[in-house]
Structures are given as C-alpha cells and as structure tokens.
Design an enzyme around this catalytic site. Structure first.
Site, PDB file in Angstrom:
ATOM      1  N   GLY A  11       0.820  -1.208   0.000  1.00 16.37           N
ATOM      2  CA  GLY A  11       0.000   0.000   0.000  1.00 16.37           C
ATOM      3  C   GLY A  11       0.853   1.256   0.000  1.00 16.37           C
ATOM      4  O   GLY A  11       1.894   1.310   0.649  1.00 16.37           O
ATOM      5  N   GLY A 104       5.154  -7.189   4.534  1.00 16.48           N
ATOM      6  CA  GLY A 104       5.197  -8.094   3.392  1.00 16.48           C
ATOM      7  C   GLY A 104       6.343  -7.750   2.457  1.00 16.48           C
ATOM      8  O   GLY A 104       6.999  -8.641   1.893  1.00 16.48           O
ATOM      9  N   ASP A 127      -0.098   2.712   8.603  1.00 18.14           N
ATOM     10  CA  ASP A 127      -0.624   1.993   9.761  1.00 18.14           C
ATOM     11  C   ASP A 127       0.271   2.088  10.999  1.00 18.14           C
ATOM     12  O   ASP A 127      -0.189   1.829  12.109  1.00 18.14           O
ATOM     13  CB  ASP A 127      -0.839   0.520   9.419  1.00 18.14           C
ATOM     14  CG  ASP A 127      -1.789   0.324   8.255  1.00 18.14           C
ATOM     15  OD1 ASP A 127      -2.703   1.159   8.094  1.00 18.14           O
ATOM     16  OD2 ASP A 127      -1.619  -0.651   7.493  1.00 18.14           O
ATOM     17  N   ARG A 162     -25.626  15.604  17.024  1.00 20.38           N
ATOM     18  CA  ARG A 162     -25.534  14.214  16.587  1.00 20.38           C
ATOM     19  C   ARG A 162     -24.314  13.506  17.181  1.00 20.38           C
ATOM     20  O   ARG A 162     -23.338  14.134  17.588  1.00 20.38           O
ATOM     21  CB  ARG A 162     -25.451  14.148  15.063  1.00 20.38           C
ATOM     22  CG  ARG A 162     -26.783  14.395  14.379  1.00 20.38           C
ATOM     23  CD  ARG A 162     -26.639  14.487  12.884  1.00 20.38           C
ATOM     24  NE  ARG A 162     -27.955  14.595  12.246  1.00 20.38           N
ATOM     25  CZ  ARG A 162     -28.160  15.074  11.033  1.00 20.38           C
ATOM     26  NH1 ARG A 162     -27.130  15.515  10.310  1.00 20.38           N
ATOM     27  NH2 ARG A 162     -29.380  15.129  10.529  1.00 20.38           N
ATOM     28  N   ARG A 171      -5.429  -1.000   9.609  1.00 20.40           N
ATOM     29  CA  ARG A 171      -5.401  -2.462   9.529  1.00 20.40           C
ATOM     30  C   ARG A 171      -5.653  -3.038  10.917  1.00 20.40           C
ATOM     31  O   ARG A 171      -6.699  -2.790  11.492  1.00 20.40           O
ATOM     32  CB  ARG A 171      -4.078  -2.933   8.911  1.00 20.40           C
ATOM     33  CG  ARG A 171      -4.161  -4.303   8.284  1.00 20.40           C
ATOM     34  CD  ARG A 171      -2.980  -4.630   7.410  1.00 20.40           C
ATOM     35  NE  ARG A 171      -1.710  -4.555   8.098  1.00 20.40           N
ATOM     36  CZ  ARG A 171      -0.616  -5.181   7.702  1.00 20.40           C
ATOM     37  NH1 ARG A 171      -0.645  -5.940   6.616  1.00 20.40           N
ATOM     38  NH2 ARG A 171       0.509  -5.051   8.356  1.00 20.40           N
ATOM     39  N   GLY A 185     -10.019  15.602  19.883  1.00 20.09           N
ATOM     40  CA  GLY A 185     -10.893  15.689  21.052  1.00 20.09           C
ATOM     41  C   GLY A 185     -12.046  14.710  21.035  1.00 20.09           C
ATOM     42  O   GLY A 185     -13.160  15.041  21.486  1.00 20.09           O
ATOM     43  N   ASP A 187     -14.658  11.790  21.964  1.00 20.84           N
ATOM     44  CA  ASP A 187     -15.236  11.382  23.242  1.00 20.84           C
ATOM     45  C   ASP A 187     -14.893   9.939  23.583  1.00 20.84           C
ATOM     46  O   ASP A 187     -14.707   9.598  24.751  1.00 20.84           O
ATOM     47  CB  ASP A 187     -16.758  11.552  23.196  1.00 20.84           C
ATOM     48  CG  ASP A 187     -17.157  12.998  22.971  1.00 20.84           C
ATOM     49  OD1 ASP A 187     -17.126  13.771  23.938  1.00 20.84           O
ATOM     50  OD2 ASP A 187     -17.470  13.354  21.817  1.00 20.84           O
ATOM     51  N   ARG A 244     -24.815   8.901  13.298  1.00 17.93           N
ATOM     52  CA  ARG A 244     -24.352   8.879  11.913  1.00 17.93           C
ATOM     53  C   ARG A 244     -23.012   8.150  11.840  1.00 17.93           C
ATOM     54  O   ARG A 244     -22.271   8.080  12.818  1.00 17.93           O
ATOM     55  CB  ARG A 244     -24.185  10.301  11.357  1.00 17.93           C
ATOM     56  CG  ARG A 244     -25.485  11.095  11.263  1.00 17.93           C
ATOM     57  CD  ARG A 244     -26.397  10.533  10.173  1.00 17.93           C
ATOM     58  NE  ARG A 244     -27.566  11.377   9.974  1.00 17.93           N
ATOM     59  CZ  ARG A 244     -28.689  11.319  10.665  1.00 17.93           C
ATOM     60  NH1 ARG A 244     -28.788  10.449  11.667  1.00 17.93           N
ATOM     61  NH2 ARG A 244     -29.708  12.117  10.392  1.00 17.93           N
TER      62      ARG A 244
END
EC number: 2.7.1.11
Length: 336
Positions: A11, A104, A127, A162, A171, A185, A187, A244
């Site tokens: 990647g 890899g 990652d 919301r 990964r 920040g 939650d 959402r």
C-alpha cells in the site's frame, strides 16, 4: 557497490516519494548509480527497471503516493518469482536494493538477501504497525488527514446534536485512531489492542449529553469492526442519540506529506543507502528516540530481529507491534 535499485511495494503512503528522492540523491553522492523499479516486485520480475538521476526525483518531495507506483505481488513469495526477479537484477547489473513498504515487502527484501542481493527495508505504511521503529513513513500525514476530517465532522455534528462514529484506517493497529482521536478531542476511541464493552460506550455517550454536551465523536479503528456494524451494536445496546457513520477510507493514504514525514523519509532513505554502501543487507531501518537504527529482518528476538522462522518454516513476528494504550487512558481522562 556501484549500482543499486529502489522500489515501493504494498500500500502507498505519503512520504514514499521523499524516501525515493533521498535514496537516489544519497546514492549519487556516494558515487553509485541508481535504478528505479516500477510497481514493486511485479515490476522487478517483468524487468520494468530504468535509471534514475538527481533530476528524475526533482519536485517529488511534496507529492503523495509513489511515482514509481506500487503493487502487491504474492507470487514473489515463491522461489520461482524470486529467481525471475533476480535474473532481471543481474541483467541490469544491480548489486543491492532498497525496498520501501510494509512487513510483506520486508519478506521480499529478506529473500533477495538470501539469494546474494543485499536488500534494505524502509518502513512505509500509514498503519505504523512495523516492528523495529517508533514511526513509519506516512503515519503522521494519515493522522493529520484524519484529524482534519474529524474536525470538519465535529462542525456538522455540533450543529445537529448528533453522534458520529468515524472509522479510520490502520489495519490491525489502533495508532491512527488513538493519535487522531486525541488530536481531535474524540469522546470515545475504540482500538483492537484494548477490549471494550459496548454498554460502557453507550453509557459514556449518554453521560456526555447529560452533562450538557451538544454532540459526540467516536473514533473507531477499522481493525475492530466496520463502523456500520458498530453503530448497529450501539443501537442494540440502547443508544438513543441521533447517530451517523463516516468511513474516512483511502483519503488517509493520499495527500502531500507533512514536514515530519518528509524529514523522516529523507533520513531513512539516506540511511538505507549508507548500509548498502557498506555491503550490508537483510536489514530494516527505523527510528528509535529520534535516532536512526537498523535491525535484522530475520533472526531471533534476542538478536533484535523483526521476524523469525518456526520449525515448520513459517514466518512469525517477534515482539508484535501494539499501539500505546497509555494514550487510551489519556483520552478517557480528557474527554469528560
């Protein structure tokens, strides 16, 4: 050593171009010729190899992705694929290879070294899950991208009272989630390295609203579960907020690299060339406490090697990477 090659594999990650640039220009400074291999090990086997100059890598330090292109090529794990690649290296007079990529990609570098072609691994993945280094090329940029996105999501979240579940990449590692979550920040941060109770998450979100919060942000590492599934479990556990889901996806792998990634990539690329100049191979470079280090790719944990072989020939990771859970504790204290 007079002629080396560089490739990117697996990647892509922001900063790979900066690493390529450093390899090319450091090698030229050391009196060596440099060749670029397009599309990783697949390009090596196909002979897609061409000489690079200092001008070839001009103006790429600020570009995301990799101008050599990258590809996953599982066939290189087989002896037949390795021998075809080595044939092409010999054809072009190449004596050593710098491999930029993830674990890899390191396996391929190890195989090249075993066949007599010294190869050095450079950790390039957003990652941050490579052992032997504090940070990988691309991680800082990915965190910054995720943070910027979460900041924007916070604007709309607070406007409509919301709760948002924001899924970030990584990964099987939770580093991006932890760093981006703290920086924005959040939650709640949920990562693979730490067990969680869905009821505790629901209670924490409810407690926030009861204290007068206008919205809530949950940052979820993709290695835990998909965000849509996590949202379903929240609802099943009694969450009543207006919920959402946002999956940030591959935007985290693109974009101009941050200053930190550009400098890190430059240091690592140059260090890899110096190791090849010494005739060394089978090593992976890294950064520990802001200092360049190198570790054997294959060997024992006591030797500091990143990987070892089992008695039946399987490759296992020595001291597997785990995200710093002190950051998780920090976020719980700060997100009250």
């Amino acid at each position: 050593m007079k002629r080396i090659a560089v490739l990117t594999s697996g990647g892509d990650a922001p900063g790979m171009n900066a690493a390529i640039r450093a390899v090319v220009r450091q090698a030229i400074s050391e009196g060596m010729e440099v060749y670029g291999i397009n599309e990783g090990y697949a390009g090596m086997v196909a002979g897609d190899i061409h000489e690079l100059s200092a001008r070839s890598v001009g103006d790429i330090i600020s570009r995301g992705g990799t101008f050599l292109c990258s590809a996953r090529y599982p066939e290189f794990a087989k002896l037949e694929g390795q021998l075809k690649g080595i044939e092409q290296l010999k054809k072009h007079g190449i004596e050593g290879v710098v491999v930029i990529g993830g674990d890899g990609s390191y396996h391929g570098a190890m195989r090249l070294t075993e066949h007599g072609f010294p190869a050095i691994g450079v950790p390039g993945t957003i990652d941050n899950d490579i052992v032997g280094t504090d940070f990988t090329i691309g991680f800082d940029t990915a965190v910054t991208t995720a943070m910027d996105a979460i900041d924007k999501i916070r604007d709309t979240s607070s406007s409509h009272r919301r709760t948002f579940v924001v899924e970030v990449m990584g990964r099987h590692a939770g580093d991006i989630a932890l760093w981006a979550g703290i920086a924005s920040g959040a939650d709640v941060i949920v990562v693979p390295e730490e067990d969680f109770n869905i009821n505790d998450v629901v209670d924490r979100i409810k407690a926030g609203y009861d204290k007068g919060k206008k919205h809530s942000i949950i940052v979820l590492a993709e290695g835990v579960m998909p965000a849509a599934q996590f949202a379903e479990e929240l609802k099943a556990a009694g969450d009543t907020s207006d919920l959402r889901v946002t999956e940030l996806g591959h935007i985290q792998r693109g974009g101009s690299p941050t200053a930190r990634d550009r400098v890190l990539a430059s240091r690592m690329g140059a260090h890899a060339v110096k190791l090849l100049k010494e005739g060394r191979g089978g090593l992976a470079v890294g950064i520990r406490n802001e200092q360049m280090v190198e570790n054997p790719i294959l060997g024992t944990a006591e030797e500091g090697a990143l990987f070892s072989l089992t008695t039946d020939g399987k490759i296992v990771v020595n001291n597997p990477h785990k995200a710093d859970l002190e950051l998780a504790d920090l976020n719980r204290n700060l997100s009250i």
